[in-house]
Design a protein around this motif. Structure first.
Motif, PDB file in Angstrom:
ATOM      1  N   GLY A  81     110.242  94.437   1.898  1.00  0.00           N
ATOM      2  CA  GLY A  81     110.740  95.178   0.764  1.00  0.00           C
ATOM      3  C   GLY A  81     111.469  96.269   0.983  1.00  0.00           C
ATOM      4  O   GLY A  81     112.616  96.495   0.212  1.00  0.00           O
TER       5      GLY A  81
ATOM      6  N   ALA B 228     109.482  87.833  -2.847  1.00  0.00           N
ATOM      7  CA  ALA B 228     110.426  88.871  -1.955  1.00  0.00           C
ATOM      8  C   ALA B 228     112.083  88.707  -2.512  1.00  0.00           C
ATOM      9  O   ALA B 228     112.259  89.964  -2.363  1.00  0.00           O
ATOM     10  CB  ALA B 228     110.451  87.820  -0.564  1.00  0.00           C
TER      11      ALA B 228
ATOM     12  N   LEU C  34     111.769  90.834  -5.821  1.00  0.00           N
ATOM     13  CA  LEU C  34     111.897  92.365  -5.719  1.00  0.00           C
ATOM     14  C   LEU C  34     113.114  92.811  -5.116  1.00  0.00           C
ATOM     15  O   LEU C  34     113.748  94.039  -5.488  1.00  0.00           O
ATOM     16  CB  LEU C  34     110.668  92.398  -4.419  1.00  0.00           C
ATOM     17  CG  LEU C  34     110.379  93.861  -4.044  1.00  0.00           C
ATOM     18  CD1 LEU C  34     109.915  95.002  -5.351  1.00  0.00           C
ATOM     19  CD2 LEU C  34     109.304  93.858  -2.895  1.00  0.00           C
TER      20      LEU C  34
ATOM     21  N   THR D 231     107.417  97.930  -3.556  1.00  0.00           N
ATOM     22  CA  THR D 231     107.107  97.142  -2.676  1.00  0.00           C
ATOM     23  C   THR D 231     105.553  96.884  -2.127  1.00  0.00           C
ATOM     24  O   THR D 231     104.965  95.909  -2.153  1.00  0.00           O
ATOM     25  CB  THR D 231     107.776  97.274  -1.199  1.00  0.00           C
ATOM     26  OG1 THR D 231     109.076  97.307  -1.576  1.00  0.00           O
ATOM     27  CG2 THR D 231     107.491  96.384  -0.107  1.00  0.00           C
TER      28      THR D 231
END
Lengths: 218, 218
Positions: free
Chosen positions: B99, B159, B162, B178
């Motif tokens: 992240g 993932a 984000l 994250t």
């Protein structure tokens, strides 16, 4: 309610716009968005000039086509969750039905997948309804969520990833896979494993009898 | 270990291949993949003929470029999780570091985002390591997962979502966002909320001192 019945001209304009949007949705679903406007108007069976009465650019039409698909999908979810009083179940049922749409309404699914990660923050369709259901479930003490926008990132990512997997693994049982992912998300949102499993085992309304996917609406 | 030291010709071939891959990674990160091969070889500062000594098509080069980026990222994660004995923590630390890469190694991040939903089922980089860590954590009694492949769909979707959010909301704290998403995923994988919070509050190894992103390797 409109103040007057639409005139013949207004009805014709609405039909032209709808035909352009349906043609654009079909092109998006086929992954063929880089075509000349002439090809879109021919597919819609309208004149080239009609395009510019409704849209300034091709991108504006595609945006309208995606929003229309998201709204159609959202209206279908609203219809199929009417009468449920547990917001956790509304969320679960909407996600379970959305997962089942990938194979059963492949054109709508491909428009959603084309929209991609923008889905998480969209103001149309699935995302605002999911946010509404999550916030209602938090207020009702059903979900525990620190940041709805970040939870939506994972939920939209899961919805897209699931659609991608179901298109690429035609042998996989779409209902079982969707219910498993929904259970995972419910645990993430704060339900116990047993509650999540129970809520994903409930019967669903029949999806196939409701013909409101793009291309099926009148 | 190679049976002999590489010859000068072998070293030159490896340098040419690496230059083509770095050029392709830069183009992918800029979203400019529809360029002629000549433009790629010029950016790599190699002859046009060299291209065909290594790749048959542009698509083959892009595939190699993405796999190289995934492997670079995977090797970085392995390095930064060495010595951890709890597989749940290895998973959490890898996701927390991934992240943080979106803003701190934006080129690598954009190559990952370009790869998109294929990431969940990839045999390179993040995905096989996440699957390995999840399965180890299930064996160790730390995670409860019904279907690793379906859990990976949600994890890869999270993932990607984000990364997309962090690029579009430059004002958002990437570390806090994250860690929140990682906590959500750990609850989904079967940890209690308290365990998930504790594991995401642990100190992380410094990411910025390890210069192994694409374009930084020798």
């Amino acid at each position: 309610m409109p103040e007057h019945a639409p005139s013949r001209l207004e009805r014709r304009k609405a039909r032209t716009r709808a035909a352009l949007i349906r043609a654009a949705q079909a092109l998006i679903a086929e992954g063929k968005t880089a075509v000349p406007i002439l090809e879109i108007t021919q597919a819609a069976d309208v004149g080239m000039g009609s395009f510019y009465n409704h849209f300034e650019t091709k991108e504006q039409l595609y945006q309208a086509a995606v929003e229309d698909a998201l709204d159609t999908h959202g209206a279908l979810l609203d219809e199929l969750t009417t009468g449920l009083d547990d917001p956790a179940q509304v969320f679960a049922q909407s996600f379970r039905l959305t997962g089942r749409l990938h194979r059963r309404h492949p054109e709508l699914s491909k428009v959603l997948l084309h929209y991609g990660l923008e889905l998480a923050t969209s103001e149309s369709g699935l995302a605002p309804r999911a946010r509404r259901d999550i916030e209602a479930a938090v207020r009702a003490g059903r979900f525990t969520v620190g940041d709805t926008e970040l939870a939506m990132v994972t939920i939209a990512g899961a919805a897209l990833g699931l659609g991608h997997l179901l298109h690429h693994q035609p042998e996989r049982d779409d209902a079982a896979a969707t219910d498993r992912v929904t259970e995972d998300l419910l645990r993430m949102l704060g339900l116990t494993a047993a509650e999540a499993h129970e809520i994903c085992s409930r019967p669903l309304p029949a999806l196939d009898t409701t013909a409101t996917g793009p291309g099926t609406a009148a």
